[in-house]
Design a protein around this motif. Structure first.
Motif, PDB file in Angstrom:
ATOM      1  N   PRO A  68       1.284 -27.961  49.081  1.00 29.80           N
ATOM      2  CA  PRO A  68       2.415 -27.837  49.837  1.00 29.80           C
ATOM      3  C   PRO A  68       3.805 -27.389  49.619  1.00 29.80           C
ATOM      4  O   PRO A  68       4.003 -26.390  48.698  1.00 29.80           O
ATOM      5  CB  PRO A  68       2.929 -29.682  49.338  1.00 29.80           C
ATOM      6  CG  PRO A  68       2.348 -29.159  48.016  1.00 29.80           C
ATOM      7  CD  PRO A  68       0.888 -28.646  48.185  1.00 29.80           C
ATOM      8  N   ASN A  69       4.503 -26.823  50.453  1.00 37.13           N
ATOM      9  CA  ASN A  69       5.510 -26.403  50.704  1.00 37.13           C
ATOM     10  C   ASN A  69       7.133 -26.873  49.835  1.00 37.13           C
ATOM     11  O   ASN A  69       7.838 -27.573  50.926  1.00 37.13           O
ATOM     12  CB  ASN A  69       6.131 -25.271  52.306  1.00 37.13           C
ATOM     13  CG  ASN A  69       7.440 -24.443  52.031  1.00 37.13           C
ATOM     14  OD1 ASN A  69       7.586 -23.875  50.479  1.00 37.13           O
ATOM     15  ND2 ASN A  69       7.567 -23.875  52.912  1.00 37.13           N
ATOM     16  N   ASP A  70       6.750 -27.276  48.493  1.00 32.99           N
ATOM     17  CA  ASP A  70       7.855 -28.152  47.849  1.00 32.99           C
ATOM     18  C   ASP A  70       8.721 -27.392  46.958  1.00 32.99           C
ATOM     19  O   ASP A  70       7.963 -26.627  46.323  1.00 32.99           O
ATOM     20  CB  ASP A  70       7.368 -29.653  48.100  1.00 32.99           C
ATOM     21  CG  ASP A  70       7.911 -30.369  47.314  1.00 32.99           C
ATOM     22  OD1 ASP A  70       9.196 -30.127  46.558  1.00 32.99           O
ATOM     23  OD2 ASP A  70       7.101 -31.902  46.535  1.00 32.99           O
ATOM     24  N   PRO A  71       9.947 -28.079  47.207  1.00 32.00           N
ATOM     25  CA  PRO A  71      10.611 -27.297  45.908  1.00 32.00           C
ATOM     26  C   PRO A  71      10.175 -27.786  44.461  1.00 32.00           C
ATOM     27  O   PRO A  71      10.706 -26.702  43.824  1.00 32.00           O
ATOM     28  CB  PRO A  71      12.084 -27.369  46.305  1.00 32.00           C
ATOM     29  CG  PRO A  71      11.621 -27.814  47.618  1.00 32.00           C
ATOM     30  CD  PRO A  71      10.569 -28.453  48.217  1.00 32.00           C
ATOM     31  N   VAL A  99      15.518 -20.578  44.074  1.00 27.87           N
ATOM     32  CA  VAL A  99      15.836 -20.739  43.123  1.00 27.87           C
ATOM     33  C   VAL A  99      17.080 -21.769  43.395  1.00 27.87           C
ATOM     34  O   VAL A  99      17.663 -23.255  42.856  1.00 27.87           O
ATOM     35  CB  VAL A  99      16.630 -19.831  42.228  1.00 27.87           C
ATOM     36  CG1 VAL A  99      17.909 -20.430  40.858  1.00 27.87           C
ATOM     37  CG2 VAL A  99      15.665 -18.763  41.684  1.00 27.87           C
ATOM     38  N   ARG A 100      17.969 -21.532  44.313  1.00 23.73           N
ATOM     39  CA  ARG A 100      19.356 -23.063  45.010  1.00 23.73           C
ATOM     40  C   ARG A 100      18.686 -24.260  45.234  1.00 23.73           C
ATOM     41  O   ARG A 100      18.584 -25.221  44.834  1.00 23.73           O
ATOM     42  CB  ARG A 100      19.642 -22.444  45.902  1.00 23.73           C
ATOM     43  CG  ARG A 100      20.925 -21.006  45.857  1.00 23.73           C
ATOM     44  CD  ARG A 100      21.160 -21.172  47.139  1.00 23.73           C
ATOM     45  NE  ARG A 100      22.712 -19.944  46.767  1.00 23.73           N
ATOM     46  CZ  ARG A 100      22.156 -18.485  47.413  1.00 23.73           C
ATOM     47  NH1 ARG A 100      21.281 -18.559  48.282  1.00 23.73           N
ATOM     48  NH2 ARG A 100      22.819 -17.596  47.787  1.00 23.73           N
ATOM     49  N   GLN A 101      16.933 -24.167  46.124  1.00 23.46           N
ATOM     50  CA  GLN A 101      16.323 -25.127  46.821  1.00 23.46           C
ATOM     51  C   GLN A 101      15.878 -26.192  45.640  1.00 23.46           C
ATOM     52  O   GLN A 101      15.549 -27.128  45.214  1.00 23.46           O
ATOM     53  CB  GLN A 101      15.017 -24.383  47.213  1.00 23.46           C
ATOM     54  CG  GLN A 101      15.095 -24.265  49.571  1.00 23.46           C
ATOM     55  CD  GLN A 101      14.117 -23.980  49.590  1.00 23.46           C
ATOM     56  OE1 GLN A 101      13.114 -23.514  48.804  1.00 23.46           O
ATOM     57  NE2 GLN A 101      14.274 -24.060  50.945  1.00 23.46           N
ATOM     58  N   GLY A 102      15.467 -25.196  44.035  1.00 23.58           N
ATOM     59  CA  GLY A 102      15.218 -25.898  43.240  1.00 23.58           C
ATOM     60  C   GLY A 102      15.718 -26.898  42.288  1.00 23.58           C
ATOM     61  O   GLY A 102      15.350 -27.202  41.943  1.00 23.58           O
ATOM     62  N   VAL A 155      19.870 -24.600  37.989  1.00 23.15           N
ATOM     63  CA  VAL A 155      21.605 -24.732  38.236  1.00 23.15           C
ATOM     64  C   VAL A 155      22.444 -23.796  38.072  1.00 23.15           C
ATOM     65  O   VAL A 155      23.510 -23.153  38.355  1.00 23.15           O
ATOM     66  CB  VAL A 155      21.407 -26.245  37.998  1.00 23.15           C
ATOM     67  CG1 VAL A 155      23.475 -26.474  38.252  1.00 23.15           C
ATOM     68  CG2 VAL A 155      21.398 -27.107  38.410  1.00 23.15           C
ATOM     69  N   ARG A 156      22.144 -23.237  36.605  1.00 28.00           N
ATOM     70  CA  ARG A 156      22.932 -21.806  36.313  1.00 28.00           C
ATOM     71  C   ARG A 156      22.757 -20.067  36.949  1.00 28.00           C
ATOM     72  O   ARG A 156      23.127 -19.925  37.518  1.00 28.00           O
ATOM     73  CB  ARG A 156      22.873 -21.728  34.563  1.00 28.00           C
ATOM     74  CG  ARG A 156      23.576 -20.425  34.340  1.00 28.00           C
ATOM     75  CD  ARG A 156      23.990 -20.057  32.897  1.00 28.00           C
ATOM     76  NE  ARG A 156      22.768 -20.012  32.309  1.00 28.00           N
ATOM     77  CZ  ARG A 156      22.195 -20.778  31.640  1.00 28.00           C
ATOM     78  NH1 ARG A 156      22.256 -21.351  31.359  1.00 28.00           N
ATOM     79  NH2 ARG A 156      20.946 -19.942  31.163  1.00 28.00           N
ATOM     80  N   ALA A 157      21.216 -20.400  37.317  1.00 24.14           N
ATOM     81  CA  ALA A 157      21.316 -19.241  37.512  1.00 24.14           C
ATOM     82  C   ALA A 157      21.453 -19.079  39.274  1.00 24.14           C
ATOM     83  O   ALA A 157      21.844 -18.224  40.595  1.00 24.14           O
ATOM     84  CB  ALA A 157      19.769 -18.725  38.005  1.00 24.14           C
ATOM     85  N   ALA A 158      21.358 -20.548  39.986  1.00 21.38           N
ATOM     86  CA  ALA A 158      21.586 -21.076  41.294  1.00 21.38           C
ATOM     87  C   ALA A 158      23.102 -20.440  41.171  1.00 21.38           C
ATOM     88  O   ALA A 158      23.673 -20.132  42.570  1.00 21.38           O
ATOM     89  CB  ALA A 158      21.154 -21.902  41.823  1.00 21.38           C
TER      90      ALA A 158
END
Length: 169
Positions: A68-71, A99-102, A155-158
């Protein structure tokens, strides 16, 4: 047992890293940017978050398994394969957008939610490594700690506008 390593890819390198094997190695080795390892927690982390076996996207599709295209699926098993091969397939490049979606998905999962989703019997039944989920009471706290580490890393990477490399070695 394989260790999952997450390494930040600075935004200035995100456009070229997937095609530069030497740069991928430098980043994964920690010579450029930040990185974390979650050791043997990653298969159970993936399974508890998604209910799915930890199989990279292209391998699942090759086997005829729906991916599935699921974050949440992409947190550990998503991204694009690079040319750097590890013990569990190629190192994976997770784009800035992924990364933002994750990060958004991971921040929506509280520790309490995750603990509610955890089922040691399911992990044993599906043979999610390492074995011994039903006999080791310390496993859940270590798994929650791994979730926090991965969540904080995403979160930090995003926040910094960075991509991520994932490798299993």
């Amino acid at each position: 047992m394989l260790t999952a390593t997450f390494a930040e890819v600075p935004s200035s390198l995100a456009g070229t890293v997937a095609d530069d094997n030497e740069l991928v190695r430098e980043i994964l080795d920690g010579r450029k940017g930040k990185r974390i390892s979650i050791h043997d927690a990653w298969p159970a982390l993936h399974f508890t978050l998604t209910g799915e076996l930890p199989i990279p996207r292209e391998e699942a599709l090759r086997r005829g398994i729906d991916f599935p295209n699921d974050p949440l699926e992409a947190i550990l098993m998503g991204g694009l394969p690079t040319g750097v091969h590890t013990e569990f397939g190629p190192a994976r490049f997770v784009s800035v957008g992924e990364v933002r979606q994750g990060a958004e998905m991971l921040t929506s999962v509280s520790d309490v939610d995750f603990e509610d989703w955890f089922d040691a019997d399911d992990l044993e039944e599906e043979r999610i490594p390492p074995a011994g989920w039903t006999s080791d009471a310390d496993r859940l706290p270590r798994l929650v700690e791994a979730l926090r580490d991965v969540r904080d890393f995403y979160v930090r990477a995003a926040r910094d506008g960075n991509a991520i490399l994932i490798a299993f070695e």
